[in-house]
Design an enzyme around this catalytic site. Structure first.
Site, PDB file in Angstrom:
ATOM      1  N   ARG A  23      26.269  46.531  23.154  1.00  0.00           N
ATOM      2  CA  ARG A  23      25.003  47.326  23.063  1.00  0.00           C
ATOM      3  C   ARG A  23      24.498  48.077  24.159  1.00  0.00           C
ATOM      4  NH1 ARG A  23      22.662  43.810  18.783  1.00  0.00           N
ATOM      5  NH2 ARG A  23      23.959  42.224  18.233  1.00  0.00           N
ATOM      6  N   SER A 139      20.067  28.485   1.774  1.00  0.00           N
ATOM      7  CA  SER A 139      19.789  29.632   2.734  1.00  0.00           C
ATOM      8  C   SER A 139      20.406  31.016   2.264  1.00  0.00           C
ATOM      9  CB  SER A 139      20.356  29.513   3.950  1.00  0.00           C
ATOM     10  OG  SER A 139      19.987  30.312   5.068  1.00  0.00           O
ATOM     11  N   HIS A 219       8.948  41.389   7.779  1.00  0.00           N
ATOM     12  CA  HIS A 219       8.939  43.126   7.599  1.00  0.00           C
ATOM     13  C   HIS A 219       7.938  43.298   6.449  1.00  0.00           C
ATOM     14  CE1 HIS A 219      12.098  44.106  10.223  1.00  0.00           C
ATOM     15  NE2 HIS A 219      12.618  42.976  10.090  1.00  0.00           N
ATOM     16  N   THR A 247       5.457  37.608  11.657  1.00  0.00           N
ATOM     17  CA  THR A 247       5.262  38.075  12.924  1.00  0.00           C
ATOM     18  C   THR A 247       4.144  39.094  13.220  1.00  0.00           C
ATOM     19  OG1 THR A 247       6.481  39.087  14.990  1.00  0.00           O
ATOM     20  CG2 THR A 247       6.892  40.178  12.651  1.00  0.00           C
ATOM     21  N   LYS A 250       5.872  43.461  14.540  1.00  0.00           N
ATOM     22  CA  LYS A 250       6.269  44.662  13.613  1.00  0.00           C
ATOM     23  C   LYS A 250       5.048  45.391  13.274  1.00  0.00           C
ATOM     24  CE  LYS A 250      10.694  42.532  13.667  1.00  0.00           C
ATOM     25  NZ  LYS A 250      11.909  41.605  13.243  1.00  0.00           N
ATOM     26  N   THR A 280       4.985  28.024  27.663  1.00  0.00           N
ATOM     27  CA  THR A 280       3.686  28.492  27.981  1.00  0.00           C
ATOM     28  C   THR A 280       3.146  29.421  26.598  1.00  0.00           C
ATOM     29  OG1 THR A 280       4.060  28.727  30.197  1.00  0.00           O
ATOM     30  CG2 THR A 280       2.485  30.201  29.204  1.00  0.00           C
ATOM     31  N   THR A 365      24.898  42.113  13.682  1.00  0.00           N
ATOM     32  CA  THR A 365      23.553  42.179  12.684  1.00  0.00           C
ATOM     33  C   THR A 365      23.943  42.640  11.355  1.00  0.00           C
ATOM     34  OG1 THR A 365      22.757  43.191  14.818  1.00  0.00           O
ATOM     35  CG2 THR A 365      21.423  43.605  12.965  1.00  0.00           C
TER      36      THR A 365
HETATM   37  C1  PLP Z   1      12.712  40.320  13.748  1.00  0.00           C
HETATM   38  C2  PLP Z   1      12.634  39.401  12.720  1.00  0.00           C
HETATM   39  C3  PLP Z   1      12.296  38.135  13.153  1.00  0.00           C
HETATM   40  C4  PLP Z   1      11.985  37.785  14.446  1.00  0.00           C
HETATM   41  O1  PLP Z   1      10.578  38.259  14.608  1.00  0.00           O
HETATM   42  P1  PLP Z   1      10.123  38.538  16.188  1.00  0.00           P
HETATM   43  O2  PLP Z   1       8.772  38.534  16.256  1.00  0.00           O
HETATM   44  O3  PLP Z   1      10.664  39.858  16.426  1.00  0.00           O
HETATM   45  O4  PLP Z   1      10.793  37.406  17.102  1.00  0.00           O
HETATM   46  C5  PLP Z   1      12.225  37.209  11.930  1.00  0.00           C
HETATM   47  N1  PLP Z   1      12.741  37.514  10.673  1.00  0.00           N
HETATM   48  C6  PLP Z   1      13.328  38.644  10.522  1.00  0.00           C
HETATM   49  C7  PLP Z   1      13.631  39.118   9.107  1.00  0.00           C
HETATM   50  C8  PLP Z   1      13.260  39.703  11.555  1.00  0.00           C
HETATM   51  O5  PLP Z   1      13.605  41.069  11.140  1.00  0.00           O
END
Ligand code: PLP
Length: 417
Positions: A23, A139, A219, A247, A250, A280, A365
């Site tokens: 990478r 899963s 996503h 999240t 993103k 933290t 990945t």
């Molecule tokens: C990026 C990702 C995560 C992790 O989210 P982060 O906030 O970046 O740690 C979890 N699930 C999927 C499907 C992701 O692509």
């Protein structure tokens, strides 16, 4: 003979270099107000402007003035760090407000904020699995590494179902005693395939076999649904999922992860998840940015509309150019190369000759033989950016002899899906 540690690690690195999957991180400075443009610094320290085509800030929220202002104000009011874990002096009004905001986003009782989406998945799945006696976890085979890790840490019996294959899932569910607690863990938008899970059918199966559902909408939050609640918001089925995870890193252009669900489930995770407790808490500026972004996207749809129309346009012109990609009906466009060294070679040419930054996506990945460019147009790419990208790809694919061999492997891969 005793081990030579340094030599051992150096050989580990040589191994992945030989496979073309070492990478290399691209050093970037995003230019606020001018996304998707960024300054790239190459390994010899030379700087130049590039366009990012593989980012996850799909709606440009990282440069949204409302979000930036909220972050500035939070720093001015409360300083930088949170100063403690959530339990010991690190719960701020910002955490409480953000948790209420995400609960409202998904019409759930409660929400819980974690350091990242990764930590949310790992912490929640491992804890659910540990708290439920004799639990079994089902899963999807393409679940994100953070879910895979959480499931492994739960030490539960687990079954992996073929990607989006509800018949396989049902077959596996049937094989387990109906009275045992069960969790079905899956995603709405799969990050590397750009396709969508069969959410309603999985919810039906969960009811039939008495399982709870855990859905990663990482996503999709901010990006789909009338208020940005994700695919379940778009389909009006948020209430059919027990725990929704997302999240802020993103589509919301900030940082941090969250889950929403029933108050007792959320309270149990809050009380038992190690990755939530012993760290933290997120700092004020980050939380304020996340909150401003979530609230903003509950009422503004123009960023979403622009993103989706940009993606439609991009897909249309690359399809016309004869480029083959997985079209999973989402904003993520995976262009399959099928070989790691060529995959890197293409991205090097894009970066060095065309000032376009795309990171190659290689094993682990994605599975070997499906190495790809994961292309993400955003709401802040212009029509000209998109046309230029399509023209460049067409030129490289059709006219550059370097890729003759990969074209065959690309056909093989696409035929096999
Ligand atoms: C990026 C990702 C995560 C992790 O989210 P982060 O906030 O970046 O740690 C979890 N699930 C999927 C499907 C992701 O692509």
């Amino acid at each position: 003979m005793s081990i030579n540690y340094i030599q051992h690690f150096s050989e580990c690195i040589d191994g992945i270099k030989a496979e073309g999957r070492y990478r290399y991180f691209a050093q970037l400075e995003r230019i606020v107000g001018d996304f998707p443009n960024a300054i790239y610094t190459n390994p010899s320290g030379e700087r130049k402007q590039v366009k990012i085509w593989c980012g996850n800030d799909y709606l440009g929220m990282g440069q949204n003035p409302v979000v930036i202002k909220a972050a500035h104000e939070a720093i001015d009011r409360c300083g930088t760090g949170a100063g403690g874990t959530r339990n010991i002096s690190g719960t701020m009004t910002y955490h409480v407000d953000l948790e209420e905001s995400v609960a409202d986003l998904h019409h759930k009782d409660a929400g819980l904020v974690f350091s990242s989406g990764y930590v949310a998945n790992e912490g929640t799945l491992s804890t659910l699995g540990k708290l439920l006696p004799d639990c079994v976890i089902f899963s999807d085979e393409l679940n994100h590494a953070s879910m895979v890790h959480g499931i492994r840490m739960s030490k539960c019996e687990k079954y992996i179902f073929r990607h989006n294959d509800v018949e396989h899932l049902e077959y596996l569910l049937k094989s387990v005693d109906i009275s045992r607690p069960k969790i079905i863990a899956f995603e709405s938008v799969y990050s590397m395939e750009g396709d969508i899970g069969p959410i309603s059918i999985i919810a039906d199966l969960a009811e039939k076999y008495n399982a709870i559902t855990y859905l990663d909408e990482v996503h999709a939050v901010g990006i789909y649904g009338s208020r940005g609640g994700g695919i379940t918001d778009e389909l009006g089925i948020m209430d059919r999922i027990d725990i929704i995870e997302g999240t802020f890193g993103k589509g919301y252009g900030s940082m941090g992860g969250f889950i929403t669900g029933n108050r007792y489930i959320i309270d149990a995770i809050r009380s038992f998840a190690s990755g939530f407790i012993f760290t933290t808490s997120l700092p004020p500026a980050t939380l304020a940015a996340s909150l401003a972004s979530v609230e903003y996207l509950k009422s503004s749809s123009k960023e979403r509309k622009k993103l989706h129309s940009n993606v439609r346009f991009f897909k249309k012109i690359i399809r016309k150019a004869g480029l083959k990609f997985y079209d999973g009906d989402t904003h993520i466009v995976p262009l399959i190369v099928g070989e790691p060294i060529c995959c890197r070679e293409i991205t090097n040419i894009l970066l060095n000759e065309y000032n376009i930054y795309v990171q190659p996506i290689n094993y682990p990945t994605v599975p070997r033989g499906t190495e790809r460019l994961r292309l993400t147009a955003s709401s802040v790419h212009t029509t000209e950016d998109i046309q230029a990208m399509a023209d460049t790809l067409e030129h490289l694919w059709i006219h550059n002899h370097v890729f003759n061999n990969i074209k065959t492997s690309q056909d093989d891969v696409l035929l096999s899906v």
